[in-house]
Design an enzyme around this catalytic site. Structure first.
Site, PDB file in Angstrom:
ATOM      1  CG  ASP A  39      15.065 -99.309  29.730  1.00 51.02           C
ATOM      2  OD1 ASP A  39      14.908-100.244  28.910  1.00 51.02           O
ATOM      3  OD2 ASP A  39      15.313 -98.140  29.381  1.00 51.02           O
ATOM      4  CB  SER A  70      20.756 -77.755  16.121  1.00 52.07           C
ATOM      5  OG  SER A  70      21.925 -78.551  16.250  1.00 52.07           O
ATOM      6  CB  ALA A 126      27.856 -93.339  19.382  1.00 52.63           C
ATOM      7  CG  LEU A 128      27.691 -93.225  23.443  1.00 53.68           C
ATOM      8  CD1 LEU A 128      28.967 -92.449  23.137  1.00 53.68           C
ATOM      9  CD2 LEU A 128      27.957 -94.272  24.519  1.00 53.68           C
ATOM     10  CB  SER A 130      22.912 -88.021  20.997  1.00 55.52           C
ATOM     11  OG  SER A 130      22.200 -88.805  20.058  1.00 55.52           O
ATOM     12  CG  ASP A 175      18.788 -94.097  27.116  1.00 59.94           C
ATOM     13  OD1 ASP A 175      19.402 -94.927  27.812  1.00 59.94           O
ATOM     14  OD2 ASP A 175      18.543 -94.253  25.911  1.00 59.94           O
TER      15      ASP A 175
END
Length: 387
Positions: A39, A70, A126, A128, A130, A175
């Protein structure tokens, strides 16, 4: 993800701030099917959204105050002033949402503050995305609340700027775009140069297959130096080859390009990965569009070998997942995400899910490693309002 989650987040917002939120939004993490570290080289990527999301209850403020909380951290809300937000000033989790506010204001959008309560089911560290999910959910909420009229790809650009400049992590655009723009039941074929998109049908269940995510529980961090070194090496390769980005090196001319790099062995490896990875993305798109989904398995394995041997961002645990899964009958597997830990994806026949999962878990136990987390990845919806 549904009304129950939105209501829970809304209730906690009311407890924290003493008022109703103006809305609740969700933005997903992502899995990248193919197209790793392409990318930021203006290349091709193919992510899809996970059902795991960051969820935010948000209200506007007109006094220049930004309050962030949070559910995953036991602490009172963090209070900041939007006029004082400065890149590099925040090293905590709050840098991601406050960076979005900074980026919106830098782009000329009059955001005068907000109360925000966040929670997330996207596994942190991980690979992914976040952090992108946190950024996009805040951007989507503020876009609606302040009537900014920005489209998904524009929000993604602003979120990338927040992470690049405010947080200090040199990530590409994939992302944030995946979180903002993916559609359920599809993978997103994204050209990161012009941000053109095609939604490619990707319904594995209908074809008797599953895609597993194996979280190795080895944490990684994009803002640490190795990611930046790879990016700088790719930029050096493009400069030495006289192109704007490695995307501009045709696959058919790769051997000649590598010869021109001479004894720049590290740069040669990086260039080889990026050019062959772009070609792999195009191959996967062609296979999926022709209905030959099972044939993408070997392409995933090729991609892992390239990330391991040329880009050198795999690790013992990721290699163990891929080797074990393929030996146990998986159609294909590869690491996904930034590397140096995180997750691998495994394409399997539906009937082989338990067999392959057990083989991977047993291999980790035999190697005296922490048990991995294994779950099915179902292509899900991108960012949206949920309450």
């Amino acid at each position: 993800m549904g009304e129950a989650v939105a209501e829970t987040v809304g209730e906690r917002f009311r407890e924290l701030y003493g008022a109703e939120p103006e809305g609740v939004w969700a933005a997903p993490g992502r899995v990248n099917l193919i197209g790793e570290h392409t990318d930021y080289n203006d290349g091709f990527v193919m992510p899809f959204a996970l059902p795991h999301t960051a969820v935010a209850a948000v209200s506007r403020r007109d006094d220049g105050v930004l309050r962030l909380h949070s559910a995953d951290i036991t602490a009172d809300p963090v209070e900041l002033r939007v006029a004082e937000l400065t890149p590099g000033s925040d090293k905590a989790w709050t840098a991601y949402p406050s960076g979005v506010v900074w980026a919106l204001r830098e782009a000329g959008h009059e955001v005068t503050g907000a109360d925000v309560h966040l929670t997330s089911t996207v596994p942190s560290g991980a690979g992914l995305s976040s952090s992108a999910a946190l950024e996009v959910v805040v951007a989507l909420a503020l876009n609606e609340l302040y009537s900014l009229g920005l489209r998904g790809w524009q929000l993604a650009r602003l979120c990338q700027r927040a992470e690049n400049v405010y947080v200090g992590a040199p990530v590409g655009i994939m992302d944030q775009t995946a979180s903002a723009c993916c559609e359920a039941g599809h993978a997103l074929f994204l050209d990161t140069r012009d941000l053109s998109q095609r939604q490619i049908p990707f319904d594995l269940a209908a074809e008797g297959m599953r895609l597993l995510v194996v979280d190795t529980r080895v944490k990684h961090s994009h803002s640490e130096g190795e990611y930046g070194k790879r990016r700088a090496g790719c930029e050096k390769g493009a400069a030495l080859l006289g192109v704007d980005a490695l995307r501009d090196v045709p696959h058919a001319e790769l051997d000649a390009a590598l010869e021109r790099l001479g004894d720049e062995e590290e740069v040669r490896r990086l260039v080889r990965h990026v050019v062959t990875e772009d070609e792999r993305v195009e191959r996967v798109v062609s296979l999926l569009e022709s209905g030959d989904t099972r044939a993408i398995g070997p392409v995933l394995v090729e991609g892992h070998a390239s990330l391991r041997d040329d880009f050198r961002i795999s690790c013992r645990e990721l290699d163990l997942v891929v080797d074990t899964a393929v030996a146990a009958g998986a159609l294909g597997a590869r690491m996904t995400g930034g590397g140096f830990g995180g997750s691998a994806i495994v394409l399997v026949e539906a009937a082989d899910v338990d067999t392959v999962t057990k083989a991977v878990e047993d291999a980790f136990a035999a190697a005296d490693l922490k048990a991995p987390r294994v779950f099915e990845a179902v292509p899900s919806a991108g960012a949206r309002r949920v309450g």
